[in-house]
Motif scaffolding. Structure first.
Motif, mmCIF file in Angstrom:
data_model
loop_
_atom_site.group_PDB
_atom_site.id
_atom_site.type_symbol
_atom_site.label_atom_id
_atom_site.label_comp_id
_atom_site.label_asym_id
_atom_site.label_seq_id
_atom_site.Cartn_x
_atom_site.Cartn_y
_atom_site.Cartn_z
ATOM 1 N N GLY A 130 0.801 -1.215 0.000
ATOM 2 C CA GLY A 130 0.000 0.000 0.000
ATOM 3 C C GLY A 130 0.831 1.261 0.000
ATOM 4 N N THR A 131 1.772 1.366 0.940
ATOM 5 C CA THR A 131 2.489 2.631 1.107
ATOM 6 C C THR A 131 3.603 2.835 0.094
ATOM 7 O OG1 THR A 131 3.868 1.603 2.811
ATOM 8 C CG2 THR A 131 1.918 2.842 3.548
ATOM 9 N N CYS A 132 4.011 1.782 -0.615
ATOM 10 C CA CYS A 132 4.982 1.992 -1.693
ATOM 11 C C CYS A 132 4.425 2.900 -2.775
ATOM 12 C CB CYS A 132 5.410 0.656 -2.288
ATOM 13 S SG CYS A 132 6.660 0.794 -3.581
ATOM 14 N N GLU B 205 5.950 6.276 -3.445
ATOM 15 C CA GLU B 205 7.073 6.493 -4.361
ATOM 16 C C GLU B 205 6.627 7.321 -5.565
ATOM 17 O OE1 GLU B 205 8.902 2.979 -5.776
ATOM 18 O OE2 GLU B 205 9.932 2.539 -3.897
ATOM 19 N N GLY B 206 5.356 7.247 -5.909
ATOM 20 C CA GLY B 206 4.827 7.967 -7.053
ATOM 21 C C GLY B 206 4.398 9.382 -6.744
ATOM 22 N N LEU C 68 -4.689 6.966 2.342
ATOM 23 C CA LEU C 68 -3.645 7.921 2.727
ATOM 24 C C LEU C 68 -3.309 8.866 1.576
ATOM 25 C CD1 LEU C 68 -1.337 5.600 4.847
ATOM 26 C CD2 LEU C 68 -2.619 7.589 5.672
ATOM 27 N N LEU C 69 -3.330 8.381 0.352
ATOM 28 C CA LEU C 69 -3.129 9.276 -0.787
ATOM 29 C C LEU C 69 -4.258 10.311 -0.872
ATOM 30 C CD1 LEU C 69 -2.042 6.692 -3.527
ATOM 31 C CD2 LEU C 69 -0.610 8.512 -2.580
ATOM 32 N N PRO D 271 6.498 13.728 -11.628
ATOM 33 C CA PRO D 271 6.192 14.199 -12.998
ATOM 34 C C PRO D 271 6.255 13.106 -14.057
ATOM 35 C CG PRO D 271 8.312 15.050 -12.228
ATOM 36 C CD PRO D 271 7.642 14.455 -11.042
ATOM 37 N N ASP D 272 6.909 11.970 -13.759
ATOM 38 C CA ASP D 272 6.947 10.882 -14.732
ATOM 39 C C ASP D 272 5.750 9.936 -14.605
ATOM 40 O OD1 ASP D 272 7.557 9.693 -12.315
ATOM 41 O OD2 ASP D 272 9.428 8.761 -12.992
ATOM 42 N N ASP D 273 4.763 10.326 -13.779
ATOM 43 C CA ASP D 273 3.576 9.494 -13.545
ATOM 44 C C ASP D 273 3.953 8.078 -13.097
ATOM 45 O OD1 ASP D 273 1.760 11.512 -14.067
ATOM 46 O OD2 ASP D 273 1.550 11.001 -16.188
ATOM 47 N N TRP D 274 4.940 7.984 -12.240
ATOM 48 C CA TRP D 274 5.373 6.689 -11.703
ATOM 49 C C TRP D 274 4.242 5.981 -10.973
ATOM 50 C CZ3 TRP D 274 8.783 3.315 -12.828
ATOM 51 C CH2 TRP D 274 9.200 2.351 -11.906
ATOM 52 N N ILE D 275 3.318 6.751 -10.425
ATOM 53 C CA ILE D 275 2.180 6.145 -9.736
ATOM 54 C C ILE D 275 1.404 5.234 -10.688
ATOM 55 C CG2 ILE D 275 0.657 8.114 -10.223
ATOM 56 C CD1 ILE D 275 0.626 5.907 -7.035
#
Length: 408
Positions: free
Chosen positions: A261-263, A266-267, A345-346, A360-364
């Motif tokens: 969940g919390t990783c 990173e995004g 949480l997000l 900005p790279d939309d890693w999410i």
């Protein structure tokens, strides 16, 4: 669906190692490696063997399986293959150890990180091995790269005409359920090659069978050596096995519990706790105050409590700067849903902190497997609405997953 292929894979699995019926306690749990060794390594007889592993490939008494096998005349161990972070685990996230000779054994160590397909098949060919053995501790999350090392190595072994053997280990956060969004193929990367759930709820042997049965164009000759004494509801501390950090920022089994969940942080531009002693349990950023913890507590999420927290990362985001945020305290592991908690949480972070931004790279999108989580949260969706949007695809994955489960 490939019914005939599934039947073939199931018979190969059971012939290699029947699942057994011991459930009584951690002393009765035996890993795939323990069962392989107890059988005198007969599955590897007459083979030049290479092992894909990292520091987690240990015995119950904390010896590394490569050291054990190298010292045993019944095994012809000729090579080691290291994933992200390396065979001996000296590299940080996004790094590897390269090609070298292991000082302890003299064995050649080959780097698999960021290699796949024909390039990785050429590594197996150059090593001269007949059989590739995989033994790495997973943590149960789609974006933890070792399961995609497994996938890439299976594909490459097939291309190189090598046998593939998976030695099973427990899923440390249980194998009870699959949770979260399923990857959309157009978002495939090394943090998600194929459409599985964000928290897959499977062991590596089960995943290997799933990969072979559903995703690999040409199945690899696969054998899986199962555990005995493991049941799907067991957490890591019930296994009796030592916890070895699978990567530098996975220091404890508690980290694994929240990671799927919390990783996702990173995004974002918030710290996911790297550079602290509690990565992925501590989250925060400059300018965040106690309102985030208060908003999270109001949700009444099951199994978890939130503490207002302040910390100073020693590396990664906000290195050397004090940030505010939350610490997760899981008090009921059986009730806790890490992915649903991460989404909540997000949503609350975006509401209470006006500095919130996605990377900005939309890693999410790579982490969650599509653009849906990001776009729904940006549009003001609640955590419940976001979770409801993936329910149909999750149910389909659960249906497919069920065909490959090997333990009760």
């Amino acid at each position: 669906m490939h019914l005939s292929r599934r039947n073939l894979l199931a018979s190969a699995t059971l012939a290699a190692a029947p699942s057994g019926s011991a459930h009584r306690g951690p002393e009765h749990l035996r890993t795939g490696f323990e069962r392989l060794a107890a059988d005198g390594y007969s599955l590897l007889s007459g083979q030049k063997v290479g092992v894909v592993t990292n520091p987690t490939g240990v015995t119950r008494d904390a010896r590394h399986i490569v050291d054990v096998m190298h010292a045993d005349p019944r095994v012809r161990l000729t090579a080691v293959f290291g994933p992200e972070h390396g065979f001996r685990g000296t590299a940080q996230a996004g790094g590897s150890e390269g090609r070298y000779d292991d000082p302890a054994t003299g064995l050649p160590v080959y780097d698999t990180y960021l290699k796949s397909g024909r390039a990785l098949a050429d590594v197996f060919t150059a090593s001269g091995v007949d059989t590739v053995v995989f033994d790495i501790q997973d943590v149960g999350a789609r974006f933890y790269t070792y399961i995609w090392t497994l996938y890439d190595c299976m594909e490459a072994a097939g291309l190189a005409g090598r046998r593939f053997v998976v030695l099973d280990r427990p899923n440390p956060v249980t194998g009870r359920a699959a949770l979260g969004p399923v990857l959309h193929r157009e978002f495939a990367t090394f943090v998600g090659r194929q459409p599985i759930a964000q928290a897959h709820g499977m062991t590596v042997a089960e995943l290997a069978r799933l990969f072979n049965g559903e995703f690999l164009t040409t199945p690899v000759p696969l054998r899986t050596v199962l555990m005995t004494g493991w049941t799907r509801a067991r957490f890591h501390d019930a296994s009796g096995l030592p916890w070895v950090p699978p990567s530098p920022n996975m220091p404890t089994a508690d980290t694994a519990l929240v990671y799927s969940g919390t990783c996702m942080f990173e995004g974002t531009n918030l710290s996911e706790g790297r550079g602290t002693t509690r990565p992925f349990e501590l989250l925060g950023a400059e300018g965040v105050d106690g309102s985030w913890a208060a908003a999270a507590r109001e949700l009444g999420l099951p199994g978890v409590r939130f503490r207002e927290a302040y910390f100073t990362p020693t590396f990664s985001k906000f290195q050397g700067r004090t940030v505010g945020g939350v610490q997760l305290h899981v008090h009921d592991r059986a009730a806790f849903d890490p992915v649903r908690t991460g989404i909540a949480l997000l949503v609350t972070a975006r509401k209470v902190w006006d500095g919130f931004a996605w990377r900005p790279d939309d890693w999410i999108d790579k982490l969650t497997g599509s653009a849906r989580v990001r776009t729904m949260i940006d549009a003001g969706a609640t955590a419940d609405e976001v979770a409801a949007a993936w329910e149909d695809e999750l149910e389909e994955f659960r249906r497919i997953r069920k065909e490959y489960l090997l333990y009760r």
